[in-house]
Design a protein around this motif. Structure first.
Motif, PDB file in Angstrom:
ATOM      1  N   UNK A  26       0.850  -1.112   0.104  1.00 58.19           N
ATOM      2  CA  UNK A  26      -0.098  -0.080  -0.077  1.00 58.19           C
ATOM      3  C   UNK A  26       0.734   1.431   0.017  1.00 58.19           C
ATOM      4  N   UNK A  27       0.306   2.166  -0.772  1.00 56.14           N
ATOM      5  CA  UNK A  27       1.053   3.394  -0.692  1.00 56.14           C
ATOM      6  C   UNK A  27       0.045   4.909  -0.464  1.00 56.14           C
ATOM      7  N   UNK A  28       0.544   5.889  -0.135  1.00 57.30           N
ATOM      8  CA  UNK A  28      -0.192   6.904   0.209  1.00 57.30           C
ATOM      9  C   UNK A  28       0.200   8.142  -0.317  1.00 57.30           C
ATOM     10  N   UNK A  29      -0.404   8.945  -1.390  1.00 57.89           N
ATOM     11  CA  UNK A  29      -0.066  10.219  -1.709  1.00 57.89           C
ATOM     12  C   UNK A  29      -0.482  11.279  -1.031  1.00 57.89           C
ATOM     13  N   UNK A  62       9.759  11.210  -2.698  1.00 67.15           N
ATOM     14  CA  UNK A  62       9.473  12.615  -3.336  1.00 67.15           C
ATOM     15  C   UNK A  62       9.523  12.361  -4.755  1.00 67.15           C
ATOM     16  N   UNK A  63       9.659  11.026  -5.338  1.00 68.18           N
ATOM     17  CA  UNK A  63       9.721  10.942  -6.836  1.00 68.18           C
ATOM     18  C   UNK A  63       8.660  10.126  -7.001  1.00 68.18           C
ATOM     19  N   UNK A 111       1.086  -4.576   3.335  1.00 68.35           N
ATOM     20  CA  UNK A 111       2.077  -3.652   4.203  1.00 68.35           C
ATOM     21  C   UNK A 111       1.988  -2.234   3.715  1.00 68.35           C
ATOM     22  N   UNK A 112       2.470  -1.311   4.336  1.00 70.41           N
ATOM     23  CA  UNK A 112       2.551   0.175   3.822  1.00 70.41           C
ATOM     24  C   UNK A 112       4.001   0.191   3.403  1.00 70.41           C
ATOM     25  N   UNK A 113       3.906   0.101   1.942  1.00 69.02           N
ATOM     26  CA  UNK A 113       5.223   0.467   1.484  1.00 69.02           C
ATOM     27  C   UNK A 113       5.877   1.863   1.254  1.00 69.02           C
ATOM     28  N   UNK A 114       5.053   2.843   1.048  1.00 68.28           N
ATOM     29  CA  UNK A 114       5.598   4.070   1.139  1.00 68.28           C
ATOM     30  C   UNK A 114       4.466   5.177   1.222  1.00 68.28           C
ATOM     31  N   UNK A 115       5.011   6.364   1.560  1.00 58.02           N
ATOM     32  CA  UNK A 115       4.118   7.751   1.521  1.00 58.02           C
ATOM     33  C   UNK A 115       4.958   8.778   0.432  1.00 58.02           C
ATOM     34  N   UNK A 116       4.294   9.223  -0.325  1.00 57.02           N
ATOM     35  CA  UNK A 116       4.697   9.960  -1.077  1.00 57.02           C
ATOM     36  C   UNK A 116       4.616  11.619  -0.987  1.00 57.02           C
ATOM     37  N   UNK A 117       5.427  12.436  -0.894  1.00 56.96           N
ATOM     38  CA  UNK A 117       4.928  13.950  -0.590  1.00 56.96           C
ATOM     39  C   UNK A 117       5.958  14.730  -1.197  1.00 56.96           C
ATOM     40  N   UNK A 118       5.659  16.045  -1.742  1.00 53.62           N
ATOM     41  CA  UNK A 118       6.744  16.798  -2.227  1.00 53.62           C
ATOM     42  C   UNK A 118       7.555  17.330  -1.267  1.00 53.62           C
ATOM     43  N   UNK A 119       7.191  17.181   0.078  1.00 51.51           N
ATOM     44  CA  UNK A 119       7.907  17.633   1.174  1.00 51.51           C
ATOM     45  C   UNK A 119       8.581  16.354   1.649  1.00 51.51           C
ATOM     46  N   UNK A 120       9.661  16.002   1.479  1.00 49.75           N
ATOM     47  CA  UNK A 120      10.413  14.566   2.039  1.00 49.75           C
ATOM     48  C   UNK A 120      10.342  14.293   3.559  1.00 49.75           C
ATOM     49  N   UNK A 121      10.512  15.357   4.144  1.00 49.08           N
ATOM     50  CA  UNK A 121      10.484  15.521   5.691  1.00 49.08           C
ATOM     51  C   UNK A 121       9.277  14.911   6.241  1.00 49.08           C
TER      52      UNK A 121
END
Length: 307
Positions: free
Chosen positions: A7-10, A55-56, A30-40
């Motif tokens: 699973x991924x969240x934008x 952030x890509x 599983x939570x594979x990743x979260x995308x945001x233009x602010x990496x922190x």
């Protein structure tokens, strides 16, 4: 799709955090990743739950199977279309998009690619748990009030697309009829969009819906009154209670059901079940989300006409 899902969240805002937690805790995901233009921000949401921060967008989409879009509404269409083009199943927070044309492109792309496209109108889960979606009578009158204090979230859209669209989806679901007219009046907020609105919508069935929203209220209120031929149902969405004088039975203990306790979780689980082929459809389909968006935009046009 069978087996474990990634699973991924934008979007790493408040709702992005809620959705990331859903994937981290869901069965077979599983939570594979979260995308945001602010990496922190992405890291703050993803890393405590065992996911990666991205952030890509291309790298993010390579790492996931299912995507929740919890970014500001004005980004929904472009991000959903990118995910669909990559063959990912997509759950979009409401509104599905900010224009019907964008939403229709999303629906067409999902159908062509053979992926699930769902929308997060989670109040539908509450009505389902209560039993209102199966009521044997059609409503005659619906009055909804959805007020809250100023908030920094969802400032890219009006209170109609932010708040009223919840009640628009509900009235469309229980009326099972097409809208005929929409009239309204409202007040613009400091950001130049409608922060207060009151709309009156009539339907082919004879139903009249009066919908009142505000993002400038002193406190949160979420209520609905539905008049049927045999009586009334009054719902307090915050207290998770209702009063029923109709002739049909509703589940007074709905707030203690899994769906009543966690509507967002039930909505996400419905999406995942549709992805796995366990159910024929998610809780709210693209068609239903587009119908809600179309009526919400008609209300906005009515506000403009009355201004």
């Amino acid at each position: 799709m069978t087996g474990s899902l990634r699973g991924g969240v934008i979007g790493a805002g408040v709702f992005g955090g809620y959705h990331a937690r859903q994937y981290a805790e869901a069965r077979g995901v599983t939570l594979a990743g979260v995308f945001d233009t602010h990496p922190d921000r992405a890291a703050q949401v993803a890393m405590p739950l065992g996911g990666r921060a991205f952030n890509d967008i291309e790298s993010f989409l390579d790492a996931v199977d299912v995507v929740t879009i919890a970014s500001p509404a004005s980004y929904h269409a472009d991000q959903a279309l990118a995910a669909i083009a990559a063959g990912k199943h997509v759950y979009v927070e409401k509104p599905i998009a900010v224009s019907v044309a964008e939403a229709e492109r999303m629906r067409t792309a999902a159908a062509t690619r053979g992926v699930v496209l769902a929308c997060g109108h989670q109040e539908r889960v509450v009505f389902q748990a209560m039993g209102l979606l199966d009521a044997p009578e059609r409503p005659l009158l619906l009055e909804a009030l959805r007020h809250g204090p100023p908030s920094p979230r969802s400032q890219d859209v009006s209170a109609v697309l932010d708040l009223m669209i919840h009640d628009i989806d509900l009235v469309l679901a229980i009326s099972r009829a097409d809208p005929v007219t929409a009239e309204g009046e409202g007040a613009l907020g400091p950001n130049g969009v409608w922060d207060q609105a009151r709309a009156e919508v009539t339907f082919e069935s004879g139903l009249t819906a009066i919908l009142d929203v505000s993002r400038l209220a002193p406190a949160r209120r979420r209520t609905m009154r539905i008049v049927y031929p045999s009586g009334e149902v009054e719902v307090d969405f915050i207290a998770r209670t209702f009063r029923n004088t109709t002739a049909f039975a509703l589940n007074a203990d709905f707030a203690d059901t899994p769906a009543g306790r966690d509507p967002l979780g039930a909505s996400v689980r419905g999406f995942l079940a549709a992805v796995r082929g366990e159910t024929a459809r998610p809780v709210v389909t693209a068609d239903e989300a587009i119908a809600a968006l179309d009526l919400a935009l008609a209300v906005e046009q009515a506000l403009e006409n009355a201004a």
